[in-house]
Design an enzyme around this catalytic site. Sequence first.
Site, mmCIF file in Angstrom:
data_model
loop_
_atom_site.group_PDB
_atom_site.id
_atom_site.type_symbol
_atom_site.label_atom_id
_atom_site.label_comp_id
_atom_site.label_asym_id
_atom_site.label_seq_id
_atom_site.Cartn_x
_atom_site.Cartn_y
_atom_site.Cartn_z
ATOM 1 N N ASP A 51 0.920 -1.266 -0.291
ATOM 2 C CA ASP A 51 0.513 0.097 0.338
ATOM 3 C C ASP A 51 0.788 1.212 0.066
ATOM 4 O O ASP A 51 1.412 1.757 0.932
ATOM 5 C CB ASP A 51 -0.733 -0.023 0.868
ATOM 6 C CG ASP A 51 -1.893 0.853 1.038
ATOM 7 O OD1 ASP A 51 -3.239 1.343 0.786
ATOM 8 O OD2 ASP A 51 -1.035 2.451 1.425
ATOM 9 N N TYR A 56 3.474 9.727 -1.412
ATOM 10 C CA TYR A 56 4.221 9.090 0.208
ATOM 11 C C TYR A 56 5.884 9.759 -1.113
ATOM 12 O O TYR A 56 7.116 9.559 -0.634
ATOM 13 C CB TYR A 56 3.760 7.826 0.119
ATOM 14 C CG TYR A 56 3.095 7.176 1.148
ATOM 15 C CD1 TYR A 56 2.190 8.522 1.325
ATOM 16 C CD2 TYR A 56 2.682 6.130 1.278
ATOM 17 C CE1 TYR A 56 1.352 7.775 2.177
ATOM 18 C CE2 TYR A 56 1.155 5.612 1.423
ATOM 19 C CZ TYR A 56 1.023 6.571 2.769
ATOM 20 O OH TYR A 56 -0.654 6.116 3.204
ATOM 21 N N LYS A 81 -3.157 5.877 -4.102
ATOM 22 C CA LYS A 81 -4.187 7.026 -3.433
ATOM 23 C C LYS A 81 -3.662 8.423 -4.449
ATOM 24 O O LYS A 81 -2.993 8.580 -4.665
ATOM 25 C CB LYS A 81 -3.860 7.207 -2.756
ATOM 26 C CG LYS A 81 -3.774 5.853 -0.908
ATOM 27 C CD LYS A 81 -3.717 5.882 -0.010
ATOM 28 C CE LYS A 81 -3.429 4.884 1.003
ATOM 29 N NZ LYS A 81 -2.012 4.262 1.304
ATOM 30 N N HIS A 112 -7.170 10.094 -1.520
ATOM 31 C CA HIS A 112 -6.734 10.062 -0.743
ATOM 32 C C HIS A 112 -7.505 10.790 1.233
ATOM 33 O O HIS A 112 -7.231 9.903 1.808
ATOM 34 C CB HIS A 112 -5.592 10.499 -0.426
ATOM 35 C CG HIS A 112 -4.163 9.635 1.145
ATOM 36 N ND1 HIS A 112 -3.284 10.235 -0.160
ATOM 37 C CD2 HIS A 112 -4.520 9.696 1.519
ATOM 38 C CE1 HIS A 112 -2.155 9.428 0.941
ATOM 39 N NE2 HIS A 112 -2.923 8.910 1.642
#
Length: 281
Positions: A51, A56, A81, A112
Amino acid sequence: MSPAQETNIPTVTLNNGVEIPQLGFGVFQVPPEETQRIVEDALEAGYRHIDTAAAYRNEAGVGAALAASGIPREEIFVTTKLRNGEQGIVKEVFQRSRDALGLDYLDLYLIHWPVPSQGLYVQAWANMEDLHADGQIRAIGVSNFLEDHLDTLLKSARVVPAVNQIEIHPTLQQRNVAAKSRSLGIAVEAYSPLGQGADLGADPVRKLAEKYDATPAQVVLAWHLAQGTIVIPKSANSGRIRENLGAVSVTLTDAELADITALEAGVRIGADPATAAFTQM
Ligand code: A2P
């Protein structure tokens, strides 16, 4: 036998028939430069569900690990996301994520955060529905959606989200959102399932760990799994990456599960989805 079979991770069947390994590996806060090494380690340990998120900044590291692993694409479930600031340009940024991951298709793509103040998530969902219809994503879902966000989305949705990924750990269970999601056929996925480590010292958790010769993290993850929740614990430590997989072998009684459930304290670690409006995420 492949490592995944050895670890015996159960799967959850989503509302469109797609199967997702119930215990996955999250890479929130994993630094981009360490991501490939850490994800390769997780794959070697037996995780088959990774994930990540555009926000990120480590999708490329995940992609490099997937490629280096040599594991057949269809054996790994990959989630990413949609970044908040990009809800207006879904199709463009989806291709960017897919390219960074080096994949032809995504298993799961999530909004998200709803960012209600932006007023864009309904439109973003319609674009994700198109990508899903096109076969570019096997399942689409949401993250951080509270009850009213689900209501708003479902007024015009053609596809019911497959997943709602929300912050859940013993001291913050969001039971109403989880129950509503489930009642709509939306699988509940817990992020920060260990409370980012903060819930591991709680009394019942420590006692149960002792009783079952398990670790506190395994006990907390077993509590999630017993409720049918999908979990994505994060660790940058090789030993703990493997330790967390051991949760699938821990079975708690109903009374023991209730002792952990009683830890609810409304302690939110992440942002409140009702007001969160950051666009860098
Ligand atoms: P580390 O990366 O050093 O292992 P969450 O998944 O709830 O966000 O929790 C992640 C945090 O919990 C990280 O700080 C991680 O630290 C720590 N963590 C992950 N697995 C374990 C474990 N088995 N025991 C203790 N801490 C853990």
